[in-house]
Design a protein around this motif. Structure first.
Motif, short mmCIF file in Angstrom:
data_model
loop_
_atom_site.label_atom_id
_atom_site.label_comp_id
_atom_site.label_asym_id
_atom_site.label_seq_id
_atom_site.Cartn_x
_atom_site.Cartn_y
_atom_site.Cartn_z
N TYR A 1 24.60 11.30 -1.95
CA TYR A 1 23.70 12.06 -2.82
C TYR A 1 24.27 12.30 -4.22
O TYR A 1 23.74 13.10 -4.98
CB TYR A 1 23.28 13.37 -2.15
N GLU B 1 15.70 6.44 -3.50
CA GLU B 1 15.25 5.80 -2.24
C GLU B 1 14.79 6.86 -1.23
O GLU B 1 13.79 6.69 -0.54
CB GLU B 1 16.41 5.02 -1.60
N LYS B 2 15.57 7.94 -1.12
CA LYS B 2 15.30 8.97 -0.10
C LYS B 2 14.16 9.91 -0.50
O LYS B 2 13.37 10.32 0.34
CB LYS B 2 16.55 9.83 0.13
#
Length: 205
Positions: A153, A161-162
């Motif tokens: 992160y 992407e997340k």
């Protein structure tokens, strides 16, 4: 959308896209001097509520802070800060600290705690301070919808992407950190450490 902004020299066109998005009530993920944060214009209550839904939290129980571009915002959003405290803020900001201060009437209800306090951040990060300056309003500051910051992160591409589908823009301002800001409560008779993070508590102890 993943949007690149140079940490020292943010591209004016991309910066304008972020400002317009926030003015329209959008939610963005942005770099600070600590971890990447998620936020919106503090005056857009629907965007604040949307962030609460993303994080699965009750707006009434949430503890949000917000980002100011410099200390001149303090007079707008906090009740009178005495001289010794102002000197302390001036010495440590911009920096990796969140200061809990008595909230003024200008702080939107959704962002006040039951104690009528507010968390103020002035990060040592040109991108988020420039966004606030250009927007003309502070931006809300909250962590990403994760349990803990780990190495992945710190990478804006992985963050995109997340979480790219949950927000309108993810700003790529280079690698982020893994340690949150140090939270200091300045509302009582003594300054109190609430959370030790990236900022040194020894400055105050």
């Amino acid at each position: 959308m993943l949007l690149e902004l140079h940490p020292q020299n943010p591209n004016p066109r991309n910066l304008h896209k972020v400002i317009e998005c926030l003015k329209d009530g959008g939610v963005v993920i942005y770099p600070t001097d600590t971890v990447y944060g998620m936020g919106c214009d503090i005056s857009k209550s629907e965007a604040v509520e949307r962030i609460c839904r993303i994080k699965g939290i009750d707006p009434k129980k949430a503890h949000f802070s917000f980002i100011c571009s410099d200390l001149s915002h303090l007079t707008d959003y906090t009740k009178s800060v005495d001289t010794p405290l102002f000197r302390l803020l001036k010495k440590t900001l911009p920096g990796p600290y969140t200061f809990i201060l008595p909230a003024s009437r200008q702080v939107p209800k959704l962002l006040k705690t039951k104690r009528d306090t507010v968390g103020i951040r002035v990060p040592d990060n040109l991108i988020c301070r420039t966004i606030v300056k250009e927007l003309g309003n502070p931006i809300m500051s909250t962590s990403l919808p994760i349990d803990a910051y780990v190495e992945e992160y710190t990478d804006p591409e992985i963050i995109h992407e997340k979480f790219g589908k949950l927000v309108d823009i993810v700003i790529d301002g280079g690698p982020g950190g893994m340690i949150s800001s140090t939270v200091i409560d300045c509302t009582g008779p003594e300054i109190e450490l609430i959370r030790e993070g990236a900022g040194s508590w020894e400055e105050f102890a």
